[in-house]
Design a protein around this motif. Sequence first.
Motif, PDB file in Angstrom:
ATOM      1  N   UNK A  21       1.085  -1.301  -0.248  1.00 37.89           N
ATOM      2  CA  UNK A  21       0.184   0.096   0.032  1.00 37.89           C
ATOM      3  C   UNK A  21       0.679   1.544   0.149  1.00 37.89           C
ATOM      4  N   UNK A  22       1.694   1.170   0.797  1.00 37.90           N
ATOM      5  CA  UNK A  22       3.045   2.614   1.291  1.00 37.90           C
ATOM      6  C   UNK A  22       3.743   2.758  -0.679  1.00 37.90           C
ATOM      7  N   UNK A  23       4.232   1.937  -0.692  1.00 39.69           N
ATOM      8  CA  UNK A  23       4.307   1.632  -2.217  1.00 39.69           C
ATOM      9  C   UNK A  23       4.324   1.631  -2.841  1.00 39.69           C
ATOM     10  N   UNK A  24       2.512   1.385  -3.291  1.00 40.80           N
ATOM     11  CA  UNK A  24       1.492   2.361  -4.621  1.00 40.80           C
ATOM     12  C   UNK A  24       1.432   3.411  -4.158  1.00 40.80           C
ATOM     13  N   UNK A  25       1.155   3.436  -3.623  1.00 45.58           N
ATOM     14  CA  UNK A  25       0.478   4.714  -2.860  1.00 45.58           C
ATOM     15  C   UNK A  25       1.770   6.404  -3.582  1.00 45.58           C
ATOM     16  N   UNK A  26       2.630   6.244  -3.067  1.00 49.18           N
ATOM     17  CA  UNK A  26       3.712   7.576  -2.913  1.00 49.18           C
ATOM     18  C   UNK A  26       3.872   7.806  -4.487  1.00 49.18           C
ATOM     19  N   UNK A  27       3.430   6.789  -5.097  1.00 50.92           N
ATOM     20  CA  UNK A  27       3.573   7.042  -7.103  1.00 50.92           C
ATOM     21  C   UNK A  27       2.073   7.272  -7.746  1.00 50.92           C
ATOM     22  N   UNK A  28       1.007   6.534  -6.982  1.00 53.74           N
ATOM     23  CA  UNK A  28       0.452   6.665  -7.613  1.00 53.74           C
ATOM     24  C   UNK A  28      -0.559   8.166  -6.963  1.00 53.74           C
ATOM     25  N   UNK A  29      -0.276   8.310  -5.688  1.00 55.22           N
ATOM     26  CA  UNK A  29      -1.227   9.230  -4.771  1.00 55.22           C
ATOM     27  C   UNK A  29      -2.762   8.583  -4.669  1.00 55.22           C
ATOM     28  N   UNK A  30      -3.741   9.724  -5.537  1.00 48.52           N
ATOM     29  CA  UNK A  30      -4.792   9.214  -5.486  1.00 48.52           C
ATOM     30  C   UNK A  30      -5.354   8.360  -6.241  1.00 48.52           C
ATOM     31  N   UNK A  31      -4.902   8.281  -6.826  1.00 43.71           N
ATOM     32  CA  UNK A  31      -5.428   6.777  -8.128  1.00 43.71           C
ATOM     33  C   UNK A  31      -4.903   6.003  -7.722  1.00 43.71           C
ATOM     34  N   UNK A  32      -3.746   5.840  -6.252  1.00 43.54           N
ATOM     35  CA  UNK A  32      -4.020   4.387  -6.505  1.00 43.54           C
ATOM     36  C   UNK A  32      -5.123   3.383  -5.976  1.00 43.54           C
ATOM     37  N   UNK A  33      -6.025   3.424  -5.048  1.00 42.50           N
ATOM     38  CA  UNK A  33      -7.978   2.032  -5.604  1.00 42.50           C
ATOM     39  C   UNK A  33      -7.746   1.599  -7.002  1.00 42.50           C
ATOM     40  N   UNK A  34      -7.114   3.239  -8.209  1.00 45.58           N
ATOM     41  CA  UNK A  34      -7.928   2.517  -9.634  1.00 45.58           C
ATOM     42  C   UNK A  34      -6.336   1.625  -9.853  1.00 45.58           C
ATOM     43  N   UNK A  35      -5.080   2.012  -9.903  1.00 46.28           N
ATOM     44  CA  UNK A  35      -4.336   1.054  -9.795  1.00 46.28           C
ATOM     45  C   UNK A  35      -4.511  -0.200  -9.033  1.00 46.28           C
ATOM     46  N   UNK A  36      -4.827  -0.065  -7.911  1.00 50.25           N
ATOM     47  CA  UNK A  36      -4.860  -1.818  -7.314  1.00 50.25           C
ATOM     48  C   UNK A  36      -5.950  -2.523  -7.658  1.00 50.25           C
ATOM     49  N   UNK A  37      -6.998  -1.696  -7.983  1.00 51.33           N
ATOM     50  CA  UNK A  37      -8.456  -2.886  -9.103  1.00 51.33           C
ATOM     51  C   UNK A  37      -7.786  -3.263  -9.670  1.00 51.33           C
ATOM     52  N   UNK A  38      -6.302  -2.540 -11.369  1.00 48.93           N
ATOM     53  CA  UNK A  38      -6.127  -2.102 -12.310  1.00 48.93           C
ATOM     54  C   UNK A  38      -6.233  -3.755 -12.471  1.00 48.93           C
ATOM     55  N   UNK A  39      -4.832  -3.702 -11.504  1.00 54.03           N
ATOM     56  CA  UNK A  39      -3.785  -4.862 -11.240  1.00 54.03           C
ATOM     57  C   UNK A  39      -4.370  -5.853 -10.599  1.00 54.03           C
ATOM     58  N   UNK A  40      -5.407  -6.192  -9.440  1.00 53.63           N
ATOM     59  CA  UNK A  40      -6.374  -7.138  -9.582  1.00 53.63           C
ATOM     60  C   UNK A  40      -7.074  -7.573 -10.404  1.00 53.63           C
ATOM     61  N   UNK A  41      -7.791  -6.635 -11.343  1.00 54.62           N
ATOM     62  CA  UNK A  41      -8.093  -7.657 -12.457  1.00 54.62           C
ATOM     63  C   UNK A  41      -7.821  -8.562 -13.221  1.00 54.62           C
ATOM     64  N   UNK A  42      -6.405  -7.861 -13.610  1.00 54.22           N
ATOM     65  CA  UNK A  42      -5.201  -8.845 -14.231  1.00 54.22           C
ATOM     66  C   UNK A  42      -5.003  -9.960 -13.485  1.00 54.22           C
ATOM     67  N   UNK A  43      -4.583  -9.574 -11.873  1.00 56.50           N
ATOM     68  CA  UNK A  43      -4.574 -10.370 -11.501  1.00 56.50           C
ATOM     69  C   UNK A  43      -4.782 -12.053 -11.470  1.00 56.50           C
ATOM     70  N   UNK A  44      -7.065 -11.752 -11.579  1.00 59.53           N
ATOM     71  CA  UNK A  44      -7.642 -12.490 -11.396  1.00 59.53           C
ATOM     72  C   UNK A  44      -7.399 -13.074 -12.811  1.00 59.53           C
ATOM     73  N   UNK A  45      -7.075 -12.532 -14.130  1.00 60.48           N
ATOM     74  CA  UNK A  45      -6.964 -13.640 -15.403  1.00 60.48           C
ATOM     75  C   UNK A  45      -5.580 -14.336 -15.760  1.00 60.48           C
ATOM     76  N   UNK A  46      -4.831 -14.056 -14.874  1.00 63.27           N
ATOM     77  CA  UNK A  46      -3.723 -14.678 -14.555  1.00 63.27           C
ATOM     78  C   UNK A  46      -4.059 -15.985 -13.817  1.00 63.27           C
ATOM     79  N   UNK A  47      -5.206 -16.045 -12.849  1.00 59.62           N
ATOM     80  CA  UNK A  47      -4.710 -16.952 -11.361  1.00 59.62           C
ATOM     81  C   UNK A  47      -6.340 -17.817 -11.981  1.00 59.62           C
ATOM     82  N   UNK A  48      -6.629 -17.657 -13.751  1.00 55.94           N
ATOM     83  CA  UNK A  48      -7.715 -18.799 -13.885  1.00 55.94           C
ATOM     84  C   UNK A  48      -6.403 -19.528 -14.941  1.00 55.94           C
ATOM     85  N   UNK A  49      -5.729 -18.769 -15.875  1.00 54.77           N
ATOM     86  CA  UNK A  49      -4.478 -20.056 -16.192  1.00 54.77           C
ATOM     87  C   UNK A  49      -3.498 -20.687 -15.173  1.00 54.77           C
TER      88      UNK A  49
END
Length: 628
Positions: A33-61
Amino acid sequence: MARKIRGFERVLDAPALFAIAYGEIGASIYVALGIVAGAALGLTPIVLAATGLVFLLVALSYAEGTAALPETGGAATFTRRAFNDLVGFVTGWALFLDYLIVISLSALFLPHYVGAGLGIHTLRDSPWDTIVAIAAVAAIGGLRLVRRSRLYLPALVVALLDLAVQSLIVLLGFALVFSPDVLTNGFSLAPGQDWLDDVVYAIPLGFVAYTGLETVANLAEEAREPGRTLPRSLFGAIGLVVILTVLVAVVGMTAFPAQGGSTELGERWLEAPLVGIVTAFDGHLPAAVVGALRGAVGLSAALILVMAVTTSISGCARLAHSMGSHGMLPRELGRLERRTLVSREAIAAITVVAMLVLGVSSVVPDEARFLAGTYSFGVLLAFTLAQLAVIRLRRREPDLDRPFRARPNVRVRGVDIPLPALVGAPLTAAVFVIALVTHESARYAGPAWIAIGLVIYVVTRTRAKLGVLADVDPRIALPTGIAYQRILVPMKLGVIGEEMVATAVALAKERGARIEAITVVQIPRERALDEPLPEDLARAAAASIAEARALGEDNEVEVQADAVPARSIGHAIVAEAARRQADLIVLGSSPRWRRQSRFFSPTVDYVLKNAPCEVLVVAFPDGVFEVA
């Protein structure tokens, strides 16, 4: 090979797998959380949501690959199967890097959470944070060297603790500090924030929030029903983790909105972001309550991070076992041991290298982001290769039994190809390129790590006189074209004899043979051979016979087990082989004889010289049968 004493047992049911998956993946937010927030700032929830969706695609494979090939190794296993051993090695070696980074980051953040939670500021200062982190890795690795860890119940406890802590932060955060206006204002670029240097830079870092997928995949060989329980548990855990991760990020960014191109969550609270969120409740709750919450979250986070280090060491050692078994790494790393289950050499090497990573990164500016950038190199490379492997296996082995199939599918040249992999592989490849462009650690440290690994791989293959692309099967290779109908296995009282029964059962199951298991009881000359056996010997022989029959029943192999009184064990084995018309004798050889003047024991020597049929001798390495 079937194993009775050593080896991975299928003991994990759906709740255990869910707990391990949630605990492994959910623990990442304490670091990310702190690592991502230091760069994405207020967009942190969007960045984590987007990477979470990609992670879910990977998990299917991953779910399809591990269900079809339920053995240790994770992505390295199905990339090796889909392509060749070299690609499998590159995948596995990249995952080694990720394991080491997870161990290092978890250990590094450990003293910060304890110090922030209890107000011990020295623990958060350099070099004491690094010293404590190195000491923690050394202690955990040392414990794994002396005993086999059984983490299933602790994993359940930690998962519940993790869920409780994050849920409490989310509930209190939304009740006390959440502001829709602050949240939506953060969705635009903050003053001084740049799309390329900050937001795009943060995307690869977002994958640090979802570590642990490989550790769960490595448990496929220990799942009771990997084709059913592993995908179900994995998706349930990932779905819950992504939701809570985004919600915690929402609370964090409304508690510490971006000001002047930075946020306290990514600066002051970089190494203890969840404790930082609790401190934002000050003024909304009594000071005593905030202090108690701060201490509870700090200590809970420390416990969760200790578990993350422990499971990462074990997961990394399991990966070493798989790669060592397939001749990708020195064979010492691939053996299984009675005391520690996985190789002690692997555990020691992982511990030492993780300590070196911590030591080296401590002299690098912004070490947490340096480690996170390096992690993105390994995980994105492995994710991309894993998804490509699933696609290739669909084309190369369409008849492979797949208890779980990633869906939906698209028809390409007569073959159903999983759409999640078709979409996910280009996405992870694109983020991999982004990581190389925006992160110096990914651009330099990652390729250097792969280069070191390739040297080790080539040297290992050269010494073993194996081709770089050769497919190495770790199973026992017997001559082809020979029909084994009866396999005689002497059940010497002790662990080697028991191991040989398990080996013989595996061979009999493969060849459709029958097992003739005998317990040779040596009778002194002062006693007649037809006298009843002494009570202790009779009880031990009966126990061995019962074990052999039970193992045969478990594997649907016919086992005829008897006790044979004799003066000489070697003479009895040869005589019984002839009387029973055995086609193969299976024997084990203790390593203690190789430390003496002869390689085999007198019994094995005699059987080799006088047996009426073929003899298979398994020579065990030193340390395998040490008793804890």
